[in-house]
Scaffold this active site. Sequence first.
Site, mmCIF file in Angstrom:
data_model
loop_
_atom_site.group_PDB
_atom_site.id
_atom_site.type_symbol
_atom_site.label_atom_id
_atom_site.label_comp_id
_atom_site.label_asym_id
_atom_site.label_seq_id
_atom_site.Cartn_x
_atom_site.Cartn_y
_atom_site.Cartn_z
ATOM 1 C CB CYS A 1 -1.436 6.931 1.422
ATOM 2 S SG CYS A 1 -2.606 6.005 2.403
ATOM 3 C CD GLU B 1 -2.026 2.181 1.596
ATOM 4 O OE1 GLU B 1 -1.567 3.081 0.846
ATOM 5 O OE2 GLU B 1 -2.359 2.355 2.767
#
Length: 487
Positions: free
Chosen positions: A300, A266
């Site tokens: 993110c 990720e």
Amino acid sequence: MTEATISKGTDWGYAPAPESTDHIRLKERYGLFIGGKFVPPISGKYFKTINPANEKALAEVADAGEKDIDRAVQAARQAYEKVWRRMSGRERGKYVYRIARLIQERARELAVVESMDGGKPIRESRDVDIPLSAAHFFYHAGWADKLPYAFPAKKVSPIGVAGQIIPWNFPLLMVAWKVAPALACGNTVVLKPAETTPLTALLFAEICQEAGLPDGVFNLVTGAGPTGAALVNHPDLDKVAFTGSTEVGKAIQKALASRGTKLTLELGGKAAHIIFEDATIDQAVEGIINGIYFNQGHVCCAGSRLFVQESVEEEVVAKLKSRMETLIVGDPLDKNTDIGAINSRAQCDRIREYLKVGVEEGAELFQTSCAVPNRGYWVRPSFFTKVAQSHRIVQEEIFGPVLAIQTFRTLSEVLEKANNTPYGLSGGVWTDKGAKIFKVTRGIKAGVIWANTFNKFDPASPFGGYKESGYGREGGRHGLRAYVELS
Ligand code: NAI
Ligand code: MG
């Protein structure tokens, strides 16, 4: 009649409302958590973790070397073979529930330590990070004895020993995203938290002890990049899970390319956040604020590229400026604070460098006029206008409270611009029209797209990216898939 005593000139500022730290008992020095016990590192080395809001040291933590990693992986392997893989899902689930309950019991302590170690506002650690961490354990506890229903007509077994490496932006929440599904599915874990935010992970190790989790099922190794690399390179891991920069993600992918180790990544993002002229502009402005200034922009999936339809650009930018001026930047432990400290000096330098680059590239910078404390690491909420698709501030992840604003005229134009990025993690759209929502969500290549809201998370909802944002999903039934073998 007396004159009104309240004049318009009164300063309606908030009085300080600091959260108490009296109940926090940090040890001076933390060892590694291996085989159910805190042990000193074989490396003999320690480093300090500091509070980025005042640069004061909070505690010393162990700097694990290769031998420490080996010891942790061996403990996880033993626990896997002898105890955890053999235990029924029903029994495993009880431990995972217990962990969830203990996170709730220690929520106030965890929230305060999270804010001290990482700089995020107490309101966020108290209302978002810690409750969501507990929710992830509750959610996965429920799956532990129901895995055959998650994957009908398949035989479901665990993978084995997982090495997990997490970043500093959501320290305890990333522990939960990684550890909860791993344990629920019958795997054991060696986890490495980020070097700037190890403390809540260490408190989590205490919670595992309190929960009576069998020794070696969860192991914690602290350290920086080299410790993470040593973990990835240990030959006895069956699975690696990483959240962090795309650069390190690529290095990990290379390191594992010749081995059978399973991998989920990720990585970074540069989300398009799209405002159409028919949106409810006031709400959209709140969405923009939440999208880029939540957690100092260390997110993110942050909405870091704003696309505003040309006809409402002036209105949106004007309202955004005046809303931004109300944001309170400062002491993370103050309950009124909206924007806390930047997580580390290195990250602060990186963000400031991007602010410089943006100006040099010819974009126009706006920053709020608020005062910031003298010590610690701070960046005032900022945005750029007059940016071009080719600018670095549009293409690269800044990971700070810095927004790049562009305009568009048509739906097809904005989709093309939105997809013009190496990343594909998230996106957002504000419009009154359901049909437009569907066109945008289908048209953008990203793992998560929010409509008329932003940054909403739920353990039942899978999260993850496309392209350079990585692969694999966390949360929901999709997230379980990364921690089971199916036959
Ligand atoms: P990073 O990727 O270096 O750190 C993340 C984790 O990986 C930490 O635990 C670190 O110790 C570990 N690590 C570092 N080098 C490693 C290696 N060679 N092998 C294994 N593990 C390693 O990220 P960093 O330097 O803290 O931040 C740089 C940029 O990365 C940020 O500005 C941001 O753009 C991005 N980032 C993205 C995150 C996300 O959630 N997608 C989280 C953190 C950073
Ligand atoms: Mg710290």
